[in-house]
Design a protein around this motif. Structure first.
Motif, PDB file in Angstrom:
ATOM      1  N   UNK A   1       0.993  -1.234  -0.302  1.00  9.90           N
ATOM      2  CA  UNK A   1      -0.029   0.219  -0.119  1.00  9.90           C
ATOM      3  C   UNK A   1       1.186   0.894  -0.139  1.00  9.90           C
ATOM      4  N   UNK A   2       0.072   2.309  -0.191  1.00  4.30           N
ATOM      5  CA  UNK A   2       1.152   3.930  -0.428  1.00  4.30           C
ATOM      6  C   UNK A   2       1.421   4.197   1.064  1.00  4.30           C
ATOM      7  N   UNK A   3       0.686   3.951   2.022  1.00  2.00           N
ATOM      8  CA  UNK A   3       0.468   3.464   2.821  1.00  2.00           C
ATOM      9  C   UNK A   3       2.149   2.957   3.855  1.00  2.00           C
ATOM     10  N   UNK A   4       1.772   2.095   3.744  1.00  5.62           N
ATOM     11  CA  UNK A   4       3.389   1.592   3.648  1.00  5.62           C
ATOM     12  C   UNK A   4       4.357   1.947   3.061  1.00  5.62           C
ATOM     13  N   UNK A   5       4.299   2.569   2.076  1.00  6.25           N
ATOM     14  CA  UNK A   5       5.904   2.715   1.673  1.00  6.25           C
ATOM     15  C   UNK A   5       6.186   3.954   1.979  1.00  6.25           C
ATOM     16  N   UNK A   6       4.964   5.125   2.353  1.00  6.53           N
ATOM     17  CA  UNK A   6       5.394   6.232   2.957  1.00  6.53           C
ATOM     18  C   UNK A   6       6.058   6.043   4.891  1.00  6.53           C
ATOM     19  N   UNK A   7       5.211   4.626   5.776  1.00  8.22           N
ATOM     20  CA  UNK A   7       5.872   4.466   6.382  1.00  8.22           C
ATOM     21  C   UNK A   7       7.801   4.132   6.615  1.00  8.22           C
ATOM     22  N   UNK A   8       7.606   3.215   5.270  1.00  8.32           N
ATOM     23  CA  UNK A   8       9.228   3.036   4.980  1.00  8.32           C
ATOM     24  C   UNK A   8      10.119   4.564   4.547  1.00  8.32           C
ATOM     25  N   UNK A   9       8.680   5.672   4.061  1.00  7.36           N
ATOM     26  CA  UNK A   9      10.405   6.058   3.802  1.00  7.36           C
ATOM     27  C   UNK A   9      10.615   7.366   4.746  1.00  7.36           C
ATOM     28  N   UNK A  10       9.261   7.074   5.858  1.00  9.83           N
ATOM     29  CA  UNK A  10       9.567   8.011   6.888  1.00  9.83           C
ATOM     30  C   UNK A  10      10.574   7.671   8.233  1.00  9.83           C
ATOM     31  N   UNK A  11      10.774   6.321   7.843  1.00  7.61           N
ATOM     32  CA  UNK A  11      11.675   5.903   9.364  1.00  7.61           C
ATOM     33  C   UNK A  11      11.079   5.265   9.767  1.00  7.61           C
ATOM     34  N   UNK A  12       9.446   4.365   9.763  1.00  4.60           N
ATOM     35  CA  UNK A  12       8.253   4.385  10.774  1.00  4.60           C
ATOM     36  C   UNK A  12       8.413   3.335  11.294  1.00  4.60           C
ATOM     37  N   UNK A  13       8.200   2.069  10.012  1.00  3.91           N
ATOM     38  CA  UNK A  13       8.095   0.941   9.982  1.00  3.91           C
ATOM     39  C   UNK A  13       8.475  -0.204  10.875  1.00  3.91           C
ATOM     40  N   UNK A  14       8.367  -0.820  11.364  1.00  2.00           N
ATOM     41  CA  UNK A  14       8.526  -1.756  12.434  1.00  2.00           C
ATOM     42  C   UNK A  14       9.322  -3.102  11.890  1.00  2.00           C
ATOM     43  N   UNK A  15       9.112  -3.182  10.341  1.00  3.23           N
ATOM     44  CA  UNK A  15       9.464  -4.467  10.417  1.00  3.23           C
ATOM     45  C   UNK A  15       9.245  -4.148   8.740  1.00  3.23           C
ATOM     46  N   UNK A  16      10.272  -4.784   7.698  1.00  6.87           N
ATOM     47  CA  UNK A  16       9.991  -5.864   6.261  1.00  6.87           C
ATOM     48  C   UNK A  16       9.786  -6.596   6.033  1.00  6.87           C
ATOM     49  N   UNK A  17       9.313  -7.874   5.324  1.00  3.51           N
ATOM     50  CA  UNK A  17       9.747  -9.139   5.253  1.00  3.51           C
ATOM     51  C   UNK A  17      10.124  -8.707   4.089  1.00  3.51           C
ATOM     52  N   UNK A  18      11.086  -9.871   4.179  1.00  2.00           N
ATOM     53  CA  UNK A  18      12.126 -10.361   2.549  1.00  2.00           C
ATOM     54  C   UNK A  18      11.498 -10.360   1.678  1.00  2.00           C
ATOM     55  N   UNK A  19      10.170 -10.645   1.492  1.00  2.00           N
ATOM     56  CA  UNK A  19       9.764 -10.973  -0.018  1.00  2.00           C
ATOM     57  C   UNK A  19       9.166  -9.877  -0.803  1.00  2.00           C
ATOM     58  N   UNK A  20       9.235  -8.246   0.567  1.00  2.00           N
ATOM     59  CA  UNK A  20       8.963  -7.725   0.377  1.00  2.00           C
ATOM     60  C   UNK A  20      10.045  -6.314  -0.325  1.00  2.00           C
TER      61      UNK A  20
END
Length: 73
Positions: A27-46
């Protein structure tokens, strides 16, 4: 601390958040979380899909910065 360089990579490749999200399958929301260093984790497949779309290696997207004792929290 792990930092995400996604905003830099998207700008270099002139990719919008929406186009990148669609190409990766998130989702665009998850891209934004990644961009803003707010993601807690990222799947290897992603992460693999991100690397495929950006034509890069995982280390181009994610970097580690040393954090001083006063910066931890």
């Amino acid at each position: 601390m792990i930092r995400c360089r996604l905003s830099v990579l998207l700008a270099e490749r002139q990719l919008s958040v929406q186009d990148f999200a669609e190409a990766v399958g998130i989702t665009p929301a998850n891209v934004t979380k990644l961009k803003n260093d707010r993601a807690k984790a990222v799947r290897f497949s992603t992460l693999e899909a991100m690397c495929r779309v950006l034509d890069c290696q995982p280390g181009d997207i994610l970097t580690r910065e040393d954090v001083g004792p006063s910066d931890e929290g």
